[in-house]
Design a protein around this motif. Structure first.
Motif, PDB file in Angstrom:
ATOM      1  N   VAL A 140       0.825  -1.112   0.059  1.00 56.25           N
ATOM      2  CA  VAL A 140       0.016  -0.023  -0.015  1.00 56.25           C
ATOM      3  C   VAL A 140       0.881   1.185   0.013  1.00 56.25           C
ATOM      4  O   VAL A 140       1.680   1.477   0.992  1.00 56.25           O
ATOM      5  N   TYR A 141       0.598   2.017  -1.094  1.00 53.71           N
ATOM      6  CA  TYR A 141       1.188   3.563  -1.122  1.00 53.71           C
ATOM      7  C   TYR A 141      -0.043   4.154  -0.713  1.00 53.71           C
ATOM      8  O   TYR A 141      -1.033   4.282  -1.154  1.00 53.71           O
ATOM      9  N   PRO A 142       0.437   5.492   0.309  1.00 54.02           N
ATOM     10  CA  PRO A 142      -0.837   6.344   0.330  1.00 54.02           C
ATOM     11  C   PRO A 142      -1.145   7.033  -0.900  1.00 54.02           C
ATOM     12  O   PRO A 142      -0.456   7.639  -1.524  1.00 54.02           O
ATOM     13  N   ARG A 143      -2.466   6.992  -1.281  1.00 52.91           N
ATOM     14  CA  ARG A 143      -2.774   7.833  -2.415  1.00 52.91           C
ATOM     15  C   ARG A 143      -2.971   9.147  -2.231  1.00 52.91           C
ATOM     16  O   ARG A 143      -3.242   9.868  -1.202  1.00 52.91           O
ATOM     17  N   ALA A 144      -2.530   9.917  -3.055  1.00 56.15           N
ATOM     18  CA  ALA A 144      -2.655  11.559  -3.029  1.00 56.15           C
ATOM     19  C   ALA A 144      -4.028  11.944  -2.628  1.00 56.15           C
ATOM     20  O   ALA A 144      -4.041  13.070  -1.840  1.00 56.15           O
ATOM     21  N   ASP A 145      -5.115  11.533  -3.074  1.00 56.51           N
ATOM     22  CA  ASP A 145      -6.338  11.781  -2.489  1.00 56.51           C
ATOM     23  C   ASP A 145      -7.092  11.233  -1.308  1.00 56.51           C
ATOM     24  O   ASP A 145      -8.188  11.403  -0.930  1.00 56.51           O
TER      25      ASP A 145
END
Length: 391
Positions: A140-145
């Motif tokens: 999981v990468y944090p999403r910009a939104d």
């Protein structure tokens, strides 16, 4: 068997992420990969894959002239020729003449040729299979939104449910440390007590920040923290003050062990120079009682197939490897790899056991021509952005 290389064909492609992803110091729109096809005089073509556009340049102008006419099955000889002068493990050693990124893509294709010529899967060339399924993390990468702790936790839980993985890996270091701690609290609540949680700070923290942050996370039973700070000395200082296991990308295993800098080695094929280098690193890790797994540099289906065969043939490859396949909009092979119950099946066919979808390669090559290389640049590198404060 008298087989000769007659040409090496390369094409650089872009495949976007489904959403803009963030990690410490980086914003990612997608992956840029160079696809390699090594052609032989008996009509066999081997497939390989590596990083970025510069690998294409090196393969086209340095490696191809050196390798045309050579025996593609004589991998030890070609490896020693192409990686000579690479330098010490873990130390910078890239040069135009001996670029491990470029060579790793070619070597992958050579193994594919070897398997096809001998009608065996690559893992047989590597000594045989210990396993037919290989574990992978839910990455999981944090999403910009979706940057709030509860949103990140929801995304983690959703991915765990969809792939039913036993290990979750999450990028941290994007937000302030106190938000990272709250995020891990929310993630643990969302996924439950039985899921192994790894984090990767991409060297974002100072030694003091790493110690304080990891100490605050210890109640959530982290399985691993990847490179919380920069440098083996700094890693060793952190490791002496926290109970969470640490991992490093440094391939100099004896040095890592001597310094007590990490518990696990996290290797990748391009940086290390390919499958043979990975086997050497894994053997060294086992000798020094360190864990070992493969990290993702954005592998598509070709590179993932190589990792699957490597892990299948490596006795101590019991830890979950990284992948970003689920974060990408598409792939370039005809039968895409599927994560089920946290595992991907090892391809059974000759060579890597995959086939190229040439229409998709052409389409994503046009996208690279249009958009250029996907570097890890983005709005957080623009004026006005400041890195997270120390804790």
């Amino acid at each position: 068997m008298n087989v000769r290389i007659i040409d090496i064909e390369t094409v650089t492609i872009n495949i976007p992420f489904t959403a803009t992803n963030q990690s410490a110091g980086r914003v990612g729109r997608g992956v840029t990969r160079t696809i390699v096809q090594v052609h032989t005089d008996d009509g066999v073509t081997g497939l390989g894959e590596t990083l970025h556009y510069q690998s294409k340049h090196v393969i086209d102008h340095v490696l191809t002239p050196a390798l045309v006419g050579e025996d593609p099955l004589d991998i030890p000889r070609l490896r020693s020729r192409c990686l000579v002068g690479m330098g010490m493990d873990g130390a910078p050693g890239r040069a135009w003449e001996t670029d491990p990124w470029a060579y790793s893509g070619v070597e992958m294709a050579l193994y594919d040729i070897g398997g096809k010529v001998n009608n065996v899967p690559v893992h047989d060339l590597l000594g045989g299979a210990y396993r037919r399924q290989v574990p992978f993390v839910a990455y999981v990468y944090p999403r910009a939104d979706r940057m709030r702790p509860e949103e990140i936790a929801e995304d983690c839980a959703s991915l765990i449910r969809s792939g039913r993985a036993g290990t979750l890996e999450l990028k941290v270091g994007v937000l302030e440390p106190r938000f990272d701690v709250e995020t891990i609290r929310k993630v643990r609540e969302a996924v439950g007590p039985d899921i192994a949680i790894r984090i990767d700070a991409n060297t974002a923290w100072s030694v003091d920040t790493a110690i304080r942050t990891l100490s605050a996370m210890e109640e959530f039973n982290l399985a691993n923290a990847e490179e919380p700070c920069r440098g083996l000395d700094a890693m060793a200082r952190v490791r002496g003050h926290v109970s969470t296991p640490l991992s490093t990308h440094c391939a100099d295993v004896p040095l890592v062990a001597a310094l007590g800098a990490a518990d696990n080695i996290v290797f990748d094929l391009p940086s290390g120079g390919g499958l043979e280098s990975a086997r050497e690193a894994e053997a060294a890790a086992a000798a020094f009682n360190l864990g070992f797994w493969m990290r993702s540099t954005g592998e598509l289906g070709i590179g993932t197939a190589a990792i699957l065969h490597l892990a299948a043939a490596t006795r101590n490859s019991v830890h979950a490897n990284q992948t970003v396949l689920h974060l990408l909009v598409d792939d370039v092979i005809t039968r895409c790899h599927k994560i089920r119950e946290g595992f991907i099946d090892v391809p059974a066919g000759p060579g890597l056991g995959i086939e190229l979808d040439r229409d998709k390669v052409d389409a994503y090559a046009r996208l690279h021509t249009k958009e250029g290389t996907y570097w890890f640049w983005g709005p957080r590198h623009q004026p006005g952005w400041t890195p997270p404060r120390k804790w």
